[in-house]
Design a protein around this motif. Sequence first.
Motif, PDB file in Angstrom:
ATOM      1  N   MET A 115      -3.050   1.930   1.971  1.00 46.71           N
ATOM      2  CA  MET A 115      -3.451   0.832   1.088  1.00 46.71           C
ATOM      3  C   MET A 115      -3.228   1.208  -0.374  1.00 46.71           C
ATOM      4  O   MET A 115      -2.798   0.378  -1.177  1.00 46.71           O
ATOM      5  CB  MET A 115      -4.924   0.487   1.326  1.00 46.71           C
ATOM      6  CG  MET A 115      -5.379  -0.781   0.623  1.00 46.71           C
ATOM      7  SD  MET A 115      -7.026  -1.310   1.147  1.00 46.71           S
ATOM      8  CE  MET A 115      -8.036  -0.183   0.210  1.00 46.71           C
ATOM      9  N   ILE A 116      -3.482   2.469  -0.713  1.00 44.56           N
ATOM     10  CA  ILE A 116      -3.251   2.929  -2.083  1.00 44.56           C
ATOM     11  C   ILE A 116      -1.764   2.898  -2.411  1.00 44.56           C
ATOM     12  O   ILE A 116      -1.365   2.479  -3.505  1.00 44.56           O
ATOM     13  CB  ILE A 116      -3.822   4.353  -2.269  1.00 44.56           C
ATOM     14  CG1 ILE A 116      -5.348   4.319  -2.186  1.00 44.56           C
ATOM     15  CG2 ILE A 116      -3.380   4.938  -3.609  1.00 44.56           C
ATOM     16  CD1 ILE A 116      -6.003   5.687  -2.243  1.00 44.56           C
ATOM     17  N   VAL A 117      -0.927   3.321  -1.463  1.00 42.74           N
ATOM     18  CA  VAL A 117       0.526   3.268  -1.671  1.00 42.74           C
ATOM     19  C   VAL A 117       0.979   1.827  -1.884  1.00 42.74           C
ATOM     20  O   VAL A 117       1.779   1.530  -2.771  1.00 42.74           O
ATOM     21  CB  VAL A 117       1.271   3.897  -0.468  1.00 42.74           C
ATOM     22  CG1 VAL A 117       2.777   3.655  -0.582  1.00 42.74           C
ATOM     23  CG2 VAL A 117       0.985   5.386  -0.389  1.00 42.74           C
ATOM     24  N   GLY A 118       0.461   0.914  -1.060  1.00 41.81           N
ATOM     25  CA  GLY A 118       0.815  -0.497  -1.207  1.00 41.81           C
ATOM     26  C   GLY A 118       0.382  -1.049  -2.554  1.00 41.81           C
ATOM     27  O   GLY A 118       1.122  -1.816  -3.190  1.00 41.81           O
ATOM     28  N   TRP A 119      -0.810  -0.658  -2.999  1.00 43.10           N
ATOM     29  CA  TRP A 119      -1.302  -1.098  -4.305  1.00 43.10           C
ATOM     30  C   TRP A 119      -0.376  -0.614  -5.422  1.00 43.10           C
ATOM     31  O   TRP A 119      -0.016  -1.378  -6.316  1.00 43.10           O
ATOM     32  CB  TRP A 119      -2.725  -0.592  -4.515  1.00 43.10           C
ATOM     33  CG  TRP A 119      -3.199  -0.694  -5.932  1.00 43.10           C
ATOM     34  CD1 TRP A 119      -3.125   0.267  -6.893  1.00 43.10           C
ATOM     35  CD2 TRP A 119      -3.778  -1.839  -6.578  1.00 43.10           C
ATOM     36  NE1 TRP A 119      -3.636  -0.191  -8.083  1.00 43.10           N
ATOM     37  CE2 TRP A 119      -4.039  -1.478  -7.912  1.00 43.10           C
ATOM     38  CE3 TRP A 119      -4.110  -3.116  -6.144  1.00 43.10           C
ATOM     39  CZ2 TRP A 119      -4.618  -2.359  -8.817  1.00 43.10           C
ATOM     40  CZ3 TRP A 119      -4.698  -3.984  -7.053  1.00 43.10           C
ATOM     41  CH2 TRP A 119      -4.941  -3.615  -8.368  1.00 43.10           C
ATOM     42  N   LEU A 120       0.020   0.655  -5.372  1.00 47.41           N
ATOM     43  CA  LEU A 120       0.883   1.218  -6.406  1.00 47.41           C
ATOM     44  C   LEU A 120       2.243   0.511  -6.440  1.00 47.41           C
ATOM     45  O   LEU A 120       2.797   0.247  -7.515  1.00 47.41           O
ATOM     46  CB  LEU A 120       1.075   2.720  -6.178  1.00 47.41           C
ATOM     47  CG  LEU A 120      -0.168   3.589  -6.395  1.00 47.41           C
ATOM     48  CD1 LEU A 120       0.111   5.030  -5.996  1.00 47.41           C
ATOM     49  CD2 LEU A 120      -0.618   3.524  -7.850  1.00 47.41           C
ATOM     50  N   LEU A 121       2.770   0.201  -5.271  1.00 50.98           N
ATOM     51  CA  LEU A 121       4.043  -0.527  -5.217  1.00 50.98           C
ATOM     52  C   LEU A 121       3.891  -1.925  -5.827  1.00 50.98           C
ATOM     53  O   LEU A 121       4.782  -2.387  -6.548  1.00 50.98           O
ATOM     54  CB  LEU A 121       4.520  -0.634  -3.764  1.00 50.98           C
ATOM     55  CG  LEU A 121       4.986   0.666  -3.106  1.00 50.98           C
ATOM     56  CD1 LEU A 121       5.282   0.426  -1.629  1.00 50.98           C
ATOM     57  CD2 LEU A 121       6.225   1.216  -3.819  1.00 50.98           C
TER      58      LEU A 121
END
Length: 282
Positions: free
Chosen positions: A260-266
């Motif tokens: 979820m953090i990776v998706g947020w950063l993207l």
Amino acid sequence: MLAQNDFLAQAKIGNNQPWRYIVGMILVLLALGIFSIPQVLVTDIKSGRPTVASHWYLLVAIGSFAGGILTLWVWLKNSHHREFQTLITPQSSVNWKRVASSAAVWLVCTAIVELGMYSFFPEMYRFSWNPQQWLPAFIVGFLFLPIQTSCEELIFRGYLFQAIGSRNVVVGLVISSVLFGLMHRFNPETAKVGFALAMSYYIGVGLFFALLTYFDGKLELALGIHASNNIYAFLLVTYPDSALPSPSVITMTELNFPLMIVGWLLAVVLYTVTIKWVFKWI
């Protein structure tokens, strides 16, 4: 060293002694607690889950944030002698078109990232749409969730960031972001994934909103993103142990916080590129 700007300078309008901001924050936080009592009454003590339908639960929960905004407005007017819109913009009025445009861009960026994640991890998604539950949730969520998100933005990126940032920008960025993160320490997902991982996400979100507000010189873009983000999570894609259970269209089968953090950063990168170089900051 980051320099002060017109947005942060709004804290110097009217009565701006530090004690007024300290008392103001205490009063607002007390109001949030007092006005959240009805929400406690419709929450199961053991499980922490709502005892009423999600849309009614949301409506009750929004009362706390409405109380926070009202308290902040009264204190700002009667103690600081400042206009309320100075928490959002140094201009004479708020540009609601920019707020709506920011929300729309974030919604599209989030959906694009979500589709990408689905293409790699389809097993993590489950279609869960129930029209009878979703339609009233849509009405309540679309109309009232912006009250919750606006309250948080007005407190942390408006009132608090201006108060501290008008004296030291970096300290203002850090303190407003950390306190924003700590406000989410009692969320169910924090206990599920661990304090450190959850705080890295929430503090990071707060820092992004604060930096966006600083460089834009207004709170309008952050207001739009925050509202769009929470509406998306409430109505379209939710996950287990969410702080606000909802009959969303899609439910993730597991809470994968690192992903979820990776998706947020993207989504942050895609949003920033879109508004800065495509829309010229809208």
